[in-house]
Write a protein that holds these residues in place. Structure first.
Motif, PDB file in Angstrom:
ATOM      1  N   VAL A  40       0.751  -1.142   0.030  1.00 41.24           N
ATOM      2  CA  VAL A  40       0.152   0.083   0.055  1.00 41.24           C
ATOM      3  C   VAL A  40       0.879   1.283  -0.001  1.00 41.24           C
ATOM      4  O   VAL A  40       1.741   1.377   1.089  1.00 41.24           O
ATOM      5  CB  VAL A  40      -0.822  -0.131   1.224  1.00 41.24           C
ATOM      6  CG1 VAL A  40      -1.644   1.303   1.203  1.00 41.24           C
ATOM      7  CG2 VAL A  40      -1.970  -1.190   1.354  1.00 41.24           C
ATOM      8  N   LYS A  41       0.839   2.081  -1.091  1.00 42.52           N
ATOM      9  CA  LYS A  41       1.492   3.266  -1.323  1.00 42.52           C
ATOM     10  C   LYS A  41       0.990   4.602  -0.539  1.00 42.52           C
ATOM     11  O   LYS A  41       1.792   5.401  -0.389  1.00 42.52           O
ATOM     12  CB  LYS A  41       2.042   3.290  -2.646  1.00 42.52           C
ATOM     13  CG  LYS A  41       2.630   2.102  -3.178  1.00 42.52           C
ATOM     14  CD  LYS A  41       4.184   2.027  -2.286  1.00 42.52           C
ATOM     15  CE  LYS A  41       4.751   0.475  -3.085  1.00 42.52           C
ATOM     16  NZ  LYS A  41       6.037   0.329  -2.063  1.00 42.52           N
ATOM     17  N   SER A  42      -0.144   4.709  -0.352  1.00 50.55           N
ATOM     18  CA  SER A  42      -0.919   5.706   0.109  1.00 50.55           C
ATOM     19  C   SER A  42      -1.986   5.451   0.935  1.00 50.55           C
ATOM     20  O   SER A  42      -2.635   4.361   0.553  1.00 50.55           O
ATOM     21  CB  SER A  42      -0.667   6.918  -0.923  1.00 50.55           C
ATOM     22  OG  SER A  42      -1.842   6.642  -1.701  1.00 50.55           O
ATOM     23  N   GLY A  43      -2.538   6.264   1.814  1.00 56.31           N
ATOM     24  CA  GLY A  43      -3.705   6.058   2.462  1.00 56.31           C
ATOM     25  C   GLY A  43      -4.023   7.283   3.401  1.00 56.31           C
ATOM     26  O   GLY A  43      -3.380   8.312   3.596  1.00 56.31           O
ATOM     27  N   GLU A  44      -5.530   7.230   3.883  1.00 54.38           N
ATOM     28  CA  GLU A  44      -5.734   8.150   4.392  1.00 54.38           C
ATOM     29  C   GLU A  44      -6.910   7.581   5.557  1.00 54.38           C
ATOM     30  O   GLU A  44      -7.615   6.477   5.477  1.00 54.38           O
ATOM     31  CB  GLU A  44      -6.875   9.049   3.905  1.00 54.38           C
ATOM     32  CG  GLU A  44      -7.361  10.438   4.557  1.00 54.38           C
ATOM     33  CD  GLU A  44      -8.167  11.366   3.641  1.00 54.38           C
ATOM     34  OE1 GLU A  44      -8.183  11.267   2.455  1.00 54.38           O
ATOM     35  OE2 GLU A  44      -8.826  12.180   4.049  1.00 54.38           O
ATOM     36  N   ALA A  45      -6.787   8.168   6.704  1.00 49.15           N
ATOM     37  CA  ALA A  45      -7.533   7.301   7.915  1.00 49.15           C
ATOM     38  C   ALA A  45      -8.115   8.483   8.919  1.00 49.15           C
ATOM     39  O   ALA A  45      -7.539   9.580   8.901  1.00 49.15           O
ATOM     40  CB  ALA A  45      -6.657   6.561   8.694  1.00 49.15           C
ATOM     41  N   VAL A  46      -8.812   8.164   9.820  1.00 49.87           N
ATOM     42  CA  VAL A  46      -9.350   9.080  10.855  1.00 49.87           C
ATOM     43  C   VAL A  46      -8.864   8.456  12.119  1.00 49.87           C
ATOM     44  O   VAL A  46      -8.906   7.119  12.129  1.00 49.87           O
ATOM     45  CB  VAL A  46     -10.958   9.379  10.757  1.00 49.87           C
ATOM     46  CG1 VAL A  46     -11.396  10.160   9.553  1.00 49.87           C
ATOM     47  CG2 VAL A  46     -11.548   8.070  10.876  1.00 49.87           C
ATOM     48  N   PHE A  47      -8.705   9.193  13.173  1.00 52.06           N
ATOM     49  CA  PHE A  47      -8.090   8.463  14.376  1.00 52.06           C
ATOM     50  C   PHE A  47      -8.744   9.451  15.537  1.00 52.06           C
ATOM     51  O   PHE A  47      -9.251  10.252  15.687  1.00 52.06           O
ATOM     52  CB  PHE A  47      -6.654   8.721  14.591  1.00 52.06           C
ATOM     53  CG  PHE A  47      -6.260  10.153  14.800  1.00 52.06           C
ATOM     54  CD1 PHE A  47      -6.041  11.078  13.787  1.00 52.06           C
ATOM     55  CD2 PHE A  47      -6.195  10.541  16.082  1.00 52.06           C
ATOM     56  CE1 PHE A  47      -5.378  12.330  14.102  1.00 52.06           C
ATOM     57  CE2 PHE A  47      -5.673  11.900  16.368  1.00 52.06           C
ATOM     58  CZ  PHE A  47      -5.422  12.792  15.542  1.00 52.06           C
ATOM     59  N   THR A  48      -8.869   8.492  16.664  1.00 55.25           N
ATOM     60  CA  THR A  48      -9.337   8.912  17.977  1.00 55.25           C
ATOM     61  C   THR A  48      -8.091   8.573  19.062  1.00 55.25           C
ATOM     62  O   THR A  48      -7.778   7.110  18.767  1.00 55.25           O
ATOM     63  CB  THR A  48     -10.667   8.461  18.254  1.00 55.25           C
ATOM     64  OG1 THR A  48     -11.606   8.665  17.217  1.00 55.25           O
ATOM     65  CG2 THR A  48     -11.273   8.892  19.605  1.00 55.25           C
ATOM     66  N   GLU A  49      -7.772   9.420  19.689  1.00 50.45           N
ATOM     67  CA  GLU A  49      -6.758   9.053  20.363  1.00 50.45           C
ATOM     68  C   GLU A  49      -6.918   9.451  21.982  1.00 50.45           C
ATOM     69  O   GLU A  49      -7.522  10.394  22.338  1.00 50.45           O
ATOM     70  CB  GLU A  49      -5.486   9.861  20.305  1.00 50.45           C
ATOM     71  CG  GLU A  49      -4.375   9.597  20.978  1.00 50.45           C
ATOM     72  CD  GLU A  49      -3.003  10.340  20.777  1.00 50.45           C
ATOM     73  OE1 GLU A  49      -1.914   9.619  20.330  1.00 50.45           O
ATOM     74  OE2 GLU A  49      -2.974  11.491  20.840  1.00 50.45           O
ATOM     75  N   LYS A  50      -6.689   8.305  22.836  1.00 58.28           N
ATOM     76  CA  LYS A  50      -7.114   8.715  24.357  1.00 58.28           C
ATOM     77  C   LYS A  50      -5.809   8.783  24.966  1.00 58.28           C
ATOM     78  O   LYS A  50      -4.864   7.628  24.964  1.00 58.28           O
ATOM     79  CB  LYS A  50      -8.015   7.565  24.894  1.00 58.28           C
ATOM     80  CG  LYS A  50      -9.284   7.690  24.174  1.00 58.28           C
ATOM     81  CD  LYS A  50     -10.388   6.751  24.645  1.00 58.28           C
ATOM     82  CE  LYS A  50     -11.845   6.860  24.151  1.00 58.28           C
ATOM     83  NZ  LYS A  50     -12.622   5.898  24.898  1.00 58.28           N
ATOM     84  N   ARG A  51      -5.274   9.545  25.937  1.00 59.49           N
ATOM     85  CA  ARG A  51      -4.088   9.752  26.579  1.00 59.49           C
ATOM     86  C   ARG A  51      -4.156   9.670  27.947  1.00 59.49           C
ATOM     87  O   ARG A  51      -5.044  10.756  28.692  1.00 59.49           O
ATOM     88  CB  ARG A  51      -3.362  10.975  25.971  1.00 59.49           C
ATOM     89  CG  ARG A  51      -2.042  11.076  26.557  1.00 59.49           C
ATOM     90  CD  ARG A  51      -1.130  12.378  25.642  1.00 59.49           C
ATOM     91  NE  ARG A  51      -1.240  12.082  24.495  1.00 59.49           N
ATOM     92  CZ  ARG A  51      -0.663  12.943  23.635  1.00 59.49           C
ATOM     93  NH1 ARG A  51       0.001  14.160  24.021  1.00 59.49           N
ATOM     94  NH2 ARG A  51      -0.657  13.007  22.315  1.00 59.49           N
ATOM     95  N   SER A  52      -3.638   9.032  28.891  1.00 58.73           N
ATOM     96  CA  SER A  52      -3.672   8.879  30.130  1.00 58.73           C
ATOM     97  C   SER A  52      -2.255   9.655  30.666  1.00 58.73           C
ATOM     98  O   SER A  52      -1.217   8.967  30.159  1.00 58.73           O
ATOM     99  CB  SER A  52      -3.668   7.304  30.685  1.00 58.73           C
ATOM    100  OG  SER A  52      -4.918   6.621  30.226  1.00 58.73           O
ATOM    101  N   VAL A  53      -2.395  10.494  31.470  1.00 61.75           N
ATOM    102  CA  VAL A  53      -1.146  11.132  32.030  1.00 61.75           C
ATOM    103  C   VAL A  53      -1.374  11.207  33.548  1.00 61.75           C
ATOM    104  O   VAL A  53      -2.168  11.262  34.327  1.00 61.75           O
ATOM    105  CB  VAL A  53      -1.494  12.662  31.423  1.00 61.75           C
ATOM    106  CG1 VAL A  53      -0.136  13.379  32.107  1.00 61.75           C
ATOM    107  CG2 VAL A  53      -1.201  12.868  29.989  1.00 61.75           C
ATOM    108  N   ALA A  54      -0.235  10.774  34.010  1.00 62.41           N
ATOM    109  CA  ALA A  54      -0.246  10.452  35.469  1.00 62.41           C
ATOM    110  C   ALA A  54      -0.495  11.576  36.431  1.00 62.41           C
ATOM    111  O   ALA A  54      -1.284  11.628  37.302  1.00 62.41           O
ATOM    112  CB  ALA A  54       1.176  10.085  35.932  1.00 62.41           C
ATOM    113  N   MET A  55      -0.302  12.958  36.012  1.00 71.04           N
ATOM    114  CA  MET A  55      -0.624  14.247  36.767  1.00 71.04           C
ATOM    115  C   MET A  55      -2.091  14.641  36.452  1.00 71.04           C
ATOM    116  O   MET A  55      -2.433  15.525  37.184  1.00 71.04           O
ATOM    117  CB  MET A  55       0.333  15.247  36.308  1.00 71.04           C
ATOM    118  CG  MET A  55       1.942  14.968  36.504  1.00 71.04           C
ATOM    119  SD  MET A  55       2.867  16.306  35.967  1.00 71.04           S
ATOM    120  CE  MET A  55       2.305  17.604  36.628  1.00 71.04           C
ATOM    121  N   LEU A  56      -2.817  13.982  35.498  1.00 77.11           N
ATOM    122  CA  LEU A  56      -4.102  14.471  35.275  1.00 77.11           C
ATOM    123  C   LEU A  56      -5.128  13.240  35.808  1.00 77.11           C
ATOM    124  O   LEU A  56      -4.709  12.084  35.655  1.00 77.11           O
ATOM    125  CB  LEU A  56      -4.345  14.920  33.953  1.00 77.11           C
ATOM    126  CG  LEU A  56      -3.457  15.744  33.202  1.00 77.11           C
ATOM    127  CD1 LEU A  56      -3.766  16.172  32.019  1.00 77.11           C
ATOM    128  CD2 LEU A  56      -3.780  17.211  34.176  1.00 77.11           C
TER     129      LEU A  56
END
Length: 207
Positions: A40-56
């Motif tokens: 696969v030489k090219s592509g497009e996608a959508v993302f959802t990111e969840k980030r857990s931070v110790a200070m929050l």
């Protein structure tokens, strides 16, 4: 010792070979994954990111678009909670936030370079880039695989413990980054489009 008649020998050999084929098929490793991804030489996608931070106490969430084009272009465009864009073309890293844009050499920011090669190298099937930066452990089958990447450089491991990438066939479905301080992010990816090499327009030839 009694030898098998020739008419009985070859059917048994054929059966043993047939039994051996599934064993060979189970050998799915980094070279096989790289070969699969490089189709696969090219592509497009959508993302959802969840980030857990110790200070929050709460989990940070963001979403947006990803695009890539072999051999060396990768763009992450965050749309929520605020617009941001990270573009990597070759060794040039461009960061855009609001009206501000910064351009850096990727190799001048080692931690960014490693994270870029983890995703860009996987998406483009660049085995050399992966092996240059990580100890890679691939498991599963083409239908559902996972790859754990552990940075080779001790200085990078002080920041990033591992990157875990999960996919199906030639598409990455999830990227999990575990930081050395315990922070963790999980990016879920949904494919919008991809262009296999065989579907790309042929290069024009001079008359």
């Amino acid at each position: 010792m009694r030898l098998l008649p020739r008419r009985e020998f070859w059917p048994i050999v054929g059966l043993l070979l047939a039994l051996a084929l599934p064993l060979q098929a189970r050998a799915f490793d980094l070279p096989e994954l790289s070969r699969l991804m490089s189709q696969v030489k090219s592509g497009e996608a959508v993302f959802t990111e969840k980030r857990s931070v110790a200070m929050l106490e709460r989990t940070l969430e963001s979403s947006g678009r990803l695009t890539f084009s072999a051999p060396d272009t990768f763009v992450r465009e965050t749309l929520k909670p605020r617009p941001e864009k990270v573009s990597v073309v070759g060794n040039i890293l461009t960061l855009t936030s609001g009206n501000r844009t910064r351009t850096l050499r990727l190799d001048a920011v080692p931690e960014a370079a490693v994270m870029t090669e983890a995703i860009r190298g996987t998406l483009t099937g660049n085995r050399q880039a992966i092996e240059r930066n990580f100890i890679a452990n691939v498991s599963g089958q083409p239908q559902r695989w996972t790859m754990e990447l552990v940075p080779i450089e001790p200085q990078i491991r002080e920041l990033v413990r591992s990157v875990q990438i999960a996919g199906q066939q030639s598409w990455v479905r999830e990227v999990t980054v575990v930081m050395a301080d315990g922070d963790r992010s999980v990016m879920s990816i949904e494919q919008v489009s991809s262009v296999p090499a065989s579907s790309r327009p042929a290069a024009s030839t001079p008359n």
